[in-house]
Design an enzyme around this catalytic site. Structure first.
Site, PDB file in Angstrom:
ATOM      1  N   TRP A 190       0.862  -1.189   0.000  1.00  0.00           N
ATOM      2  CA  TRP A 190       0.000   0.000   0.000  1.00  0.00           C
ATOM      3  C   TRP A 190       0.901   1.243   0.000  1.00  0.00           C
ATOM      4  O   TRP A 190       1.837   1.335   0.799  1.00  0.00           O
ATOM      5  CB  TRP A 190      -0.883  -0.032   1.253  1.00  0.00           C
ATOM      6  CG  TRP A 190      -1.807   1.135   1.415  1.00  0.00           C
ATOM      7  CD1 TRP A 190      -2.609   1.682   0.455  1.00  0.00           C
ATOM      8  CD2 TRP A 190      -2.031   1.905   2.597  1.00  0.00           C
ATOM      9  NE1 TRP A 190      -3.330   2.723   0.981  1.00  0.00           N
ATOM     10  CE2 TRP A 190      -2.996   2.882   2.298  1.00  0.00           C
ATOM     11  CE3 TRP A 190      -1.526   1.842   3.899  1.00  0.00           C
ATOM     12  CZ2 TRP A 190      -3.456   3.808   3.230  1.00  0.00           C
ATOM     13  CZ3 TRP A 190      -1.979   2.754   4.829  1.00  0.00           C
ATOM     14  CH2 TRP A 190      -2.934   3.726   4.490  1.00  0.00           C
ATOM     15  N   ASP A 271      -0.943  -5.549   9.324  1.00  0.00           N
ATOM     16  CA  ASP A 271      -1.906  -4.545   8.889  1.00  0.00           C
ATOM     17  C   ASP A 271      -3.153  -5.309   8.448  1.00  0.00           C
ATOM     18  O   ASP A 271      -3.116  -6.057   7.468  1.00  0.00           O
ATOM     19  CB  ASP A 271      -1.329  -3.735   7.720  1.00  0.00           C
ATOM     20  CG  ASP A 271      -2.297  -2.643   7.259  1.00  0.00           C
ATOM     21  OD1 ASP A 271      -3.435  -2.583   7.773  1.00  0.00           O
ATOM     22  OD2 ASP A 271      -1.911  -1.852   6.376  1.00  0.00           O
ATOM     23  N   LYS A 307     -13.361  -0.667   5.578  1.00  0.00           N
ATOM     24  CA  LYS A 307     -13.912  -1.492   4.498  1.00  0.00           C
ATOM     25  C   LYS A 307     -14.939  -2.487   5.020  1.00  0.00           C
ATOM     26  O   LYS A 307     -16.034  -2.592   4.475  1.00  0.00           O
ATOM     27  CB  LYS A 307     -12.809  -2.272   3.781  1.00  0.00           C
ATOM     28  CG  LYS A 307     -11.460  -1.620   3.767  1.00  0.00           C
ATOM     29  CD  LYS A 307     -11.313  -0.600   2.688  1.00  0.00           C
ATOM     30  CE  LYS A 307     -10.052   0.202   2.926  1.00  0.00           C
ATOM     31  NZ  LYS A 307      -9.533   0.825   1.765  1.00  0.00           N
TER      32      LYS A 307
HETATM   33  N1  KET Z   1      -3.824  -0.622   5.194  1.00  0.00           N
HETATM   34  C1  KET Z   1      -4.029  -1.007   3.918  1.00  0.00           C
HETATM   35  C2  KET Z   1      -3.335  -2.205   3.410  1.00  0.00           C
HETATM   36  C3  KET Z   1      -4.909  -0.258   3.114  1.00  0.00           C
HETATM   37  O1  KET Z   1      -5.106  -0.687   1.884  1.00  0.00           O
HETATM   38  C4  KET Z   1      -5.545   0.875   3.627  1.00  0.00           C
HETATM   39  C5  KET Z   1      -6.422   1.689   2.779  1.00  0.00           C
HETATM   40  C6  KET Z   1      -5.294   1.209   4.972  1.00  0.00           C
HETATM   41  C7  KET Z   1      -4.421   0.449   5.717  1.00  0.00           C
HETATM   42  C8  KET Z   1      -5.900   2.397   5.649  1.00  0.00           C
HETATM   43  O2  KET Z   1      -7.236   2.483   5.666  1.00  0.00           O
HETATM   44  P1  KET Z   1      -7.997   3.419   6.719  1.00  0.00           P
HETATM   45  O3  KET Z   1      -8.999   4.117   5.901  1.00  0.00           O
HETATM   46  O4  KET Z   1      -7.000   4.344   7.357  1.00  0.00           O
HETATM   47  O5  KET Z   1      -8.565   2.478   7.709  1.00  0.00           O
HETATM   48  N2  KET Z   1      -6.405   1.604   1.517  1.00  0.00           N
HETATM   49  C9  KET Z   1      -7.292   2.258   0.550  1.00  0.00           C
HETATM   50  C10 KET Z   1      -7.636   3.673   0.835  1.00  0.00           C
HETATM   51  C11 KET Z   1      -6.466   4.592   1.007  1.00  0.00           C
HETATM   52  O6  KET Z   1      -5.485   4.537   0.258  1.00  0.00           O
HETATM   53  O7  KET Z   1      -6.547   5.426   1.940  1.00  0.00           O
HETATM   54  C12 KET Z   1      -6.714   2.055  -0.843  1.00  0.00           C
HETATM   55  O8  KET Z   1      -5.627   1.463  -0.997  1.00  0.00           O
HETATM   56  O9  KET Z   1      -7.360   2.471  -1.817  1.00  0.00           O
END
Ligand code: KET
Length: 461
Positions: A190, A271, A307
């Site tokens: 990510w 994660d 998600k």
């Molecule tokens: N870890 C991973 C692997 C991840 O894909 C995301 C979010 C997060 C943590 C953080 O999510 P949060 O909203 O802080 O709980 N990924 C998607 C959104 C982004 O980039 O913020 C994405 O990859 O599209």
């Protein structure tokens, strides 16, 4: 002595008009130019509100360069600017319905109603560590209800600002209290991982993860790189539904990784942003983490409810640090508070209340698992539909990885130029690494995407 603002009225206390006026005066930094002005009285003139910028006519920030948009969230910015009626946003990992609309889970609406109707709920600050119930239930969700580590009180769990905030708090804690400041992250990962960890003060290195030739796991490379990492280094592992590749180790491979990590004394940092999204089962998707906790060793885990409960903008998540003993966990938690307090003081109530309300009611919990499974199943059906559509078009290449990969994303293998052409000609928005969010796709939009991929593959090198 500084002049008092607001000046006292004839009756001893300032009138509302006086108060507003003096607030304005303070805000504008004008007025009080008497001998007792701040300028002449301030014991630290260097930090007094000097008017250099205003007087020279130039901004003190004049030399700031324009920053690039975020590689993931910037895709949405570009998408929003496109007036085309056929535009499609497959950039950010956010679930959409068959109609292409954001989804608020029915069970979330129900929980919110209960919360709103409950007059006993107040808006007081939560403790620095967040809502106690939420933390306990979050630990159960990821480690399992019968986890010995929970029963032995060996886990310090704190509510954080979604997955990102949990990763950041964990990283800040490690910088302060762990002897090794190097974290190994998978290649690729990510896009925000290296930034979160670097900003916290960790030094970031990568380990091989994905093999573009097989579009699968580079297991040998992973073992070699972790095998040569210095003892004590931190290792970031995606608990499930690896982002962006959609490629996870098998259970046997996880066991191999666990043995290597433990034998080398590496510190695993999980994660877990997609629990329930990979397989549709919350328990199956937590297996990797539970294997590492079952051996009695220590680890960190960052959880997100963005998600799996669709709570993206509510910013709900948790950081857990699994320790060897309850005594260590207590001290770890006390130090986590010192990390959090100067960062954002304490976390928000609403999202955590939703999660706790759902978890505490058997009926609601079941409804959540059903809705979660329906989201996961819709994504799986999108994979099949896209695969079939490409086959029907005779698009060159082996596209079986679309159905083999799991989670929200397909790592298509399309290159930057091909992605650019799809955006330009078909108004399809995705990250430049060729990742598409399957959750943003619907039966209606599959043909459009398949046409775009077909054109990109046949026309752009
Ligand atoms: N870890 C991973 C692997 C991840 O894909 C995301 C979010 C997060 C943590 C953080 O999510 P949060 O909203 O802080 O709980 N990924 C998607 C959104 C982004 O980039 O913020 C994405 O990859 O599209």
């Amino acid at each position: 002595m500084r002049t008092q603002f607001p000046p006292s009225s004839a009756h001893g206390s300032p009138s509302p008009t006086d108060r507003r006026l003096s607030a304005l005066v303070r805000h504008l930094g004008v007025g009080d130019h008497s001998a007792s002005s701040m300028e002449s009285q301030d014991p630290n003139p260097a930090i007094s509100p000097s008017a250099t910028a205003a007087f020279s006519g130039d901004s003190v920030f004049a030399n700031i360069v324009q920053a690039p948009e975020d590689p993931i969230l910037g895709v949405t910015v570009a998408y929003n600017k496109d007036p085309s009626p056929v535009k499609l946003n497959l950039g950010v990992g956010a679930y959409r319905t068959e109609e292409g609309k954001p989804l608020v889970l029915n069970v979330v609406r129900r929980a919110e109603q209960l919360i709103i109707n409950d007059q006993s709920r107040v808006k007081e600050y939560l403790p620095i560590t967040g809502m106690a119930d939420f933390n306990k239930l979050s630990a159960k969700l990821i480690f399992g209800t019968d986890s010995p580590a929970i029963q032995e009180n060996r886990i310090a769990t704190v509510q954080c600002l979604s997955g990102t905030g949990s990763l950041r708090v964990g990283a800040e804690f490690l910088v302060k209290h762990y002897h090794n400041r190097t974290i190994y992250i998978p290649q690729p990962t990510w896009g925000n991982h290296p930034k979160v960890f670097t900003m916290a003060g960790l030094s970031v290195k990568s380990y091989r993860y994905y093999d573009p030739a097989t579009r699968g796991l580079n297991f040998q490379g992973l073992l070699e790189d972790l095998g040569s990492a210095p003892s004590g280094a931190i290792v970031l592992l995606h608990a499930c539904a690896h982002n962006p590749t959609g490629v996870d180790p098998t259970t046997e491979q996880w066991e191999h990784i666990r043995q290597l990590v433990r034998s080398k004394g590496l510190l695993p940092f999980f994660d877990s942003a997609y629990q329930g999204f990979a397989s549709g089962s919350l328990d199956t998707d937590a297996q990797s983490v539970r294997m590492f906790v079952a051996d009695g060793g220590e680890c960190l885990a960052a959880q997100s409810y963005a998600k799996n409960m669709g709570l993206y903008g509510e910013r709900v998540g948790a950081l857990s640090i699994v320790c060897r003993t309850a005594d260590v966990a207590t001290r770890v938690e006390s130090q986590l508070k010192l990390v959090i307090r100067p960062m954002y003081s304490n976390p928000p109530i609403h999202g955590a209340s939703i999660v706790a309300t759902i978890f505490k009611d058997r009926d609601m919990y079941t409804e959540w698992t059903i809705e979660l499974k329906a989201m996961a199943d819709r994504i799986i059906s999108m994979r099949q539909q896209l695969f079939d559509a490409l086959r029907a078009r005779g698009t060159p290449g082996d596209w079986s990885h679309i159905v083999k990969q799991i989670g929200m994303f397909t790592f298509t293998g399309l290159n930057t130029e091909q992605v650019a052409s799809m955006t330009k000609e078909y108004h399809i928005y995705m990250t430049s690494d060729g990742r598409i969010s399957m959750a943003g796709l619907s039966s209606r939009t599959v043909p459009h995407l398949a046409d775009a991929i077909h054109a990109a593959v046949t026309r752009v090198a």
